[in-house]
Design a protein around this motif. Structure first.
Motif, PDB file in Angstrom:
ATOM      1  N   THR A   1       0.832  -1.208   0.000  1.00 46.40           N
ATOM      2  CA  THR A   1       0.000   0.000   0.000  1.00 46.40           C
ATOM      3  C   THR A   1       0.863   1.252   0.000  1.00 46.40           C
ATOM      4  OG1 THR A   1      -1.713  -1.204   1.213  1.00 46.40           O
ATOM      5  CG2 THR A   1      -1.880   1.192   1.159  1.00 46.40           C
ATOM      6  N   VAL A   2       1.920   1.243   0.808  1.00 45.24           N
ATOM      7  CA  VAL A   2       2.823   2.393   0.847  1.00 45.24           C
ATOM      8  C   VAL A   2       3.504   2.581  -0.507  1.00 45.24           C
ATOM      9  CG1 VAL A   2       4.927   3.315   1.882  1.00 45.24           C
ATOM     10  CG2 VAL A   2       3.194   2.244   3.334  1.00 45.24           C
ATOM     11  N   MET A   3       4.028   1.493  -1.076  1.00 45.84           N
ATOM     12  CA  MET A   3       4.711   1.585  -2.375  1.00 45.84           C
ATOM     13  C   MET A   3       3.758   2.068  -3.466  1.00 45.84           C
ATOM     14  SD  MET A   3       6.990  -1.903  -2.357  1.00 45.84           S
ATOM     15  CE  MET A   3       7.995  -2.358  -0.938  1.00 45.84           C
ATOM     16  N   ASP A   4       2.535   1.564  -3.420  1.00 42.95           N
ATOM     17  CA  ASP A   4       1.546   1.948  -4.428  1.00 42.95           C
ATOM     18  C   ASP A   4       1.258   3.446  -4.367  1.00 42.95           C
ATOM     19  OD1 ASP A   4      -0.416   1.347  -6.494  1.00 42.95           O
ATOM     20  OD2 ASP A   4      -1.921   1.716  -4.959  1.00 42.95           O
ATOM     21  N   LYS A   5       1.115   3.980  -3.157  1.00 48.11           N
ATOM     22  CA  LYS A   5       0.857   5.419  -3.003  1.00 48.11           C
ATOM     23  C   LYS A   5       2.066   6.247  -3.450  1.00 48.11           C
ATOM     24  CE  LYS A   5      -3.314   5.197  -1.411  1.00 48.11           C
ATOM     25  NZ  LYS A   5      -4.459   5.747  -2.207  1.00 48.11           N
ATOM     26  N   LEU A   6       3.269   5.772  -3.150  1.00 49.18           N
ATOM     27  CA  LEU A   6       4.466   6.501  -3.577  1.00 49.18           C
ATOM     28  C   LEU A   6       4.532   6.581  -5.093  1.00 49.18           C
ATOM     29  CD1 LEU A   6       7.188   5.061  -1.140  1.00 49.18           C
ATOM     30  CD2 LEU A   6       6.108   7.315  -1.047  1.00 49.18           C
ATOM     31  N   VAL A   7       4.259   5.462  -5.755  1.00 54.94           N
ATOM     32  CA  VAL A   7       4.342   5.429  -7.215  1.00 54.94           C
ATOM     33  C   VAL A   7       3.212   6.236  -7.847  1.00 54.94           C
ATOM     34  CG1 VAL A   7       4.216   3.917  -9.243  1.00 54.94           C
ATOM     35  CG2 VAL A   7       5.596   3.248  -7.263  1.00 54.94           C
ATOM     36  N   ASP A   8       2.020   6.159  -7.278  1.00 56.05           N
ATOM     37  CA  ASP A   8       0.895   6.940  -7.819  1.00 56.05           C
ATOM     38  C   ASP A   8       1.185   8.436  -7.775  1.00 56.05           C
ATOM     39  OD1 ASP A   8      -0.537   4.694  -8.400  1.00 56.05           O
ATOM     40  OD2 ASP A   8      -1.830   4.785  -6.619  1.00 56.05           O
ATOM     41  N   ASN A   9       1.973   8.859  -6.809  1.00 51.75           N
ATOM     42  CA  ASN A   9       2.288  10.287  -6.680  1.00 51.75           C
ATOM     43  C   ASN A   9       3.272  10.760  -7.737  1.00 51.75           C
ATOM     44  OD1 ASN A   9       1.894  12.763  -5.170  1.00 51.75           O
ATOM     45  ND2 ASN A   9       4.008  12.538  -4.473  1.00 51.75           N
ATOM     46  N   TYR A  10       3.885   9.836  -8.478  1.00 52.52           N
ATOM     47  CA  TYR A  10       4.781  10.238  -9.569  1.00 52.52           C
ATOM     48  C   TYR A  10       3.999  10.774 -10.772  1.00 52.52           C
ATOM     49  CZ  TYR A  10       8.329   7.385  -7.134  1.00 52.52           C
ATOM     50  OH  TYR A  10       9.195   6.862  -6.209  1.00 52.52           O
TER      51      TYR A  10
ATOM     52  N   MET B   1      13.496   2.932  -8.854  1.00 48.34           N
ATOM     53  CA  MET B   1      12.326   2.292  -8.254  1.00 48.34           C
ATOM     54  C   MET B   1      11.820   1.153  -9.138  1.00 48.34           C
ATOM     55  SD  MET B   1      11.288   3.469  -5.277  1.00 48.34           S
ATOM     56  CE  MET B   1       9.515   3.258  -5.227  1.00 48.34           C
ATOM     57  N   ARG B   2      11.873   1.332 -10.442  1.00 46.17           N
ATOM     58  CA  ARG B   2      11.474   0.256 -11.358  1.00 46.17           C
ATOM     59  C   ARG B   2      12.381  -0.955 -11.200  1.00 46.17           C
ATOM     60  NH1 ARG B   2      13.312   1.122 -17.292  1.00 46.17           N
ATOM     61  NH2 ARG B   2      15.220   0.581 -16.146  1.00 46.17           N
ATOM     62  N   ASP B   3      13.688  -0.711 -11.127  1.00 41.67           N
ATOM     63  CA  ASP B   3      14.627  -1.814 -10.955  1.00 41.67           C
ATOM     64  C   ASP B   3      14.408  -2.531  -9.625  1.00 41.67           C
ATOM     65  OD1 ASP B   3      15.676  -1.039 -13.370  1.00 41.67           O
ATOM     66  OD2 ASP B   3      17.328   0.108 -12.495  1.00 41.67           O
ATOM     67  N   LEU B   4      14.107  -1.750  -8.578  1.00 43.36           N
ATOM     68  CA  LEU B   4      13.833  -2.368  -7.278  1.00 43.36           C
ATOM     69  C   LEU B   4      12.588  -3.244  -7.344  1.00 43.36           C
ATOM     70  CD1 LEU B   4      14.127  -2.692  -4.204  1.00 43.36           C
ATOM     71  CD2 LEU B   4      12.864  -0.546  -3.945  1.00 43.36           C
TER      72      LEU B   4
ATOM     73  N   HIS C   1       3.008   0.071 -13.497  1.00 41.83           N
ATOM     74  CA  HIS C   1       2.922   1.531 -13.421  1.00 41.83           C
ATOM     75  C   HIS C   1       4.288   2.173 -13.626  1.00 41.83           C
ATOM     76  CE1 HIS C   1      -1.040   1.426 -10.875  1.00 41.83           C
ATOM     77  NE2 HIS C   1      -1.214   1.076 -12.137  1.00 41.83           N
ATOM     78  N   LEU C   2       5.305   1.576 -13.041  1.00 38.94           N
ATOM     79  CA  LEU C   2       6.655   2.122 -13.185  1.00 38.94           C
ATOM     80  C   LEU C   2       7.160   1.984 -14.624  1.00 38.94           C
ATOM     81  CD1 LEU C   2       8.168   0.831  -9.835  1.00 38.94           C
ATOM     82  CD2 LEU C   2       7.842   3.222 -10.476  1.00 38.94           C
ATOM     83  N   LEU C   3       6.796   0.878 -15.274  1.00 40.19           N
ATOM     84  CA  LEU C   3       7.153   0.733 -16.694  1.00 40.19           C
ATOM     85  C   LEU C   3       6.480   1.807 -17.535  1.00 40.19           C
ATOM     86  CD1 LEU C   3       7.030  -3.137 -17.293  1.00 40.19           C
ATOM     87  CD2 LEU C   3       9.052  -1.681 -17.186  1.00 40.19           C
ATOM     88  N   LYS C   4       5.214   2.070 -17.234  1.00 38.53           N
ATOM     89  CA  LYS C   4       4.492   3.118 -17.954  1.00 38.53           C
ATOM     90  C   LYS C   4       5.143   4.482 -17.728  1.00 38.53           C
ATOM     91  CE  LYS C   4      -0.039   5.331 -18.416  1.00 38.53           C
ATOM     92  NZ  LYS C   4      -1.452   5.359 -17.947  1.00 38.53           N
ATOM     93  N   LEU C   5       5.513   4.759 -16.492  1.00 40.33           N
ATOM     94  CA  LEU C   5       6.165   6.035 -16.178  1.00 40.33           C
ATOM     95  C   LEU C   5       7.494   6.166 -16.914  1.00 40.33           C
ATOM     96  CD1 LEU C   5       5.450   6.114 -12.345  1.00 40.33           C
ATOM     97  CD2 LEU C   5       4.737   7.883 -13.959  1.00 40.33           C
TER      98      LEU C   5
END
Length: 319
Positions: free
Chosen positions: A139-148, A195-198, A224-228
């Protein structure tokens, strides 16, 4: 500040209970959030949770690259939140065990607030919710990525505006704006690509304590990270195209100006020659005593200049 969320084996949720009153064996799992912690609160990572000293050192000495480390029964994650104002990265550290989840961040993070509220809501609305430390970490990771996404969407809007007003501003100003956008894209890239690599490592790790459903959630973050990443690369290519277009536009403008100046100079060269000849102060010049010499020379200069203008026009120099 430390806040806690404790879930009993019966599914009861206890909020903001002091750590020293929590016996981990009495609870199914707990979440302790260290937000802008003091040095004494940071010491609890060692004295209460007994985390590895290297992980605690990584928490204190920022800014680490996003990574995943394994320490006995605890996974240690270093994540990056995005400051929407400066587009700089801010570190968020997570400790994930079988029955503990600890989040540690030196700056107040909106994403952590949203993740906290979401987990609390799920626990209250779904008494049988099977989520634990790993889903809380998701949940934390998802919110961090959504904020990008909002910052990148804002940059894309700026690029679309730059592309539409290419001929209405000076090239120097447009190029300055393009390079500013490229700089911000580079900042985003430095945050998103690690972050994508992680996340790729998390998905392919055999040490992560997660089931197939949890891995599916992490796969959604990876998508999501691939899309970004693709969006950033596309935007960088667009800035390169805009830069090349503006440079070409500037070159064309300079060529047009130089062509105009060349035409003017070429027209006046023979006229200057005639004026120079008749401007010499020699006493014996046959044309000086001619009554109609002055108007005749002016007429010749006008005819010569006009004929050159017509000739250049036929050659297409004024197009």
């Amino acid at each position: 500040m430390i806040r806690t969320l404790a879930v009993t084996h019966q599914g009861e949720v206890l909020m903001d209970k002091p750590l020293f009153e929590i016996n981990l064996e009495d609870y199914k799992w707990i979440w302790a959030d260290f937000s802008e912690p003091t040095s004494d609160e940071t010491m609890l990572l060692d004295t209460y949770f007994h985390f590895h000293p290297l992980a605690i050192e990584d928490c204190i000495h920022v800014l680490q690259r996003p990574k995943l480390d394994y320490y006995e029964d605890v996974q240690f994650f270093v994540l990056h939140a995005l400051n929407e104002t400066t587009l700089s990265a801010e570190e968020v550290d997570l400790f994930v065990g079988k029955s503990i989840f600890v989040s540690y961040h030196l700056h107040e993070q909106v994403e952590l607030e949203e993740a906290w509220d979401r987990v609390v809501k799920e626990l209250h609305n779904r008494k049988g919710w099977s989520g634990g430390p790993m889903l809380a970490a998701y949940t934390v990771m998802d919110k961090l990525v959504d904020n990008y996404f909002p910052s990148l969407y804002m940059i894309e809007d700026e690029l679309a505006e730059l592309d539409s007003r290419g001929g209405r501003e000076s090239v120097e100003e447009l190029l300055s704006q393009v390079f500013d956008v490229r700089g911000r894209l580079l900042k985003l890239r430095r945050t998103i690509v690690p972050m994508r690599d992680l996340m790729y490592r998390i998905l392919n790790s055999q040490h992560i304590q997660s089931n197939a459903e949890e891995r599916m959630y992490f796969g959604d973050i990876y998508d999501h990270l691939l899309k970004l990443t693709d969006m950033i690369e596309t935007d960088r290519e667009m800035t390169s195209d805009l830069r090349d277009s503006y440079i070409s536009l500037n070159s064309n403008r300079m060529n047009s100006i130089m062509k105009t100046l060349t035409v003017i100079t070429t027209i006046f060269m023979p006229l200057t020659l005639i004026a120079g000849i008749y401007g010499m102060n020699f006493k014996v010049m046959p044309e000086l005593n001619y009554a109609y010499g002055y108007p005749l020379v002016l007429l010749i200069m006008v005819l010569l200049g006009g004929s050159m203008v017509l000739w250049f026009q036929r050659r297409g120099w004024f197009k």
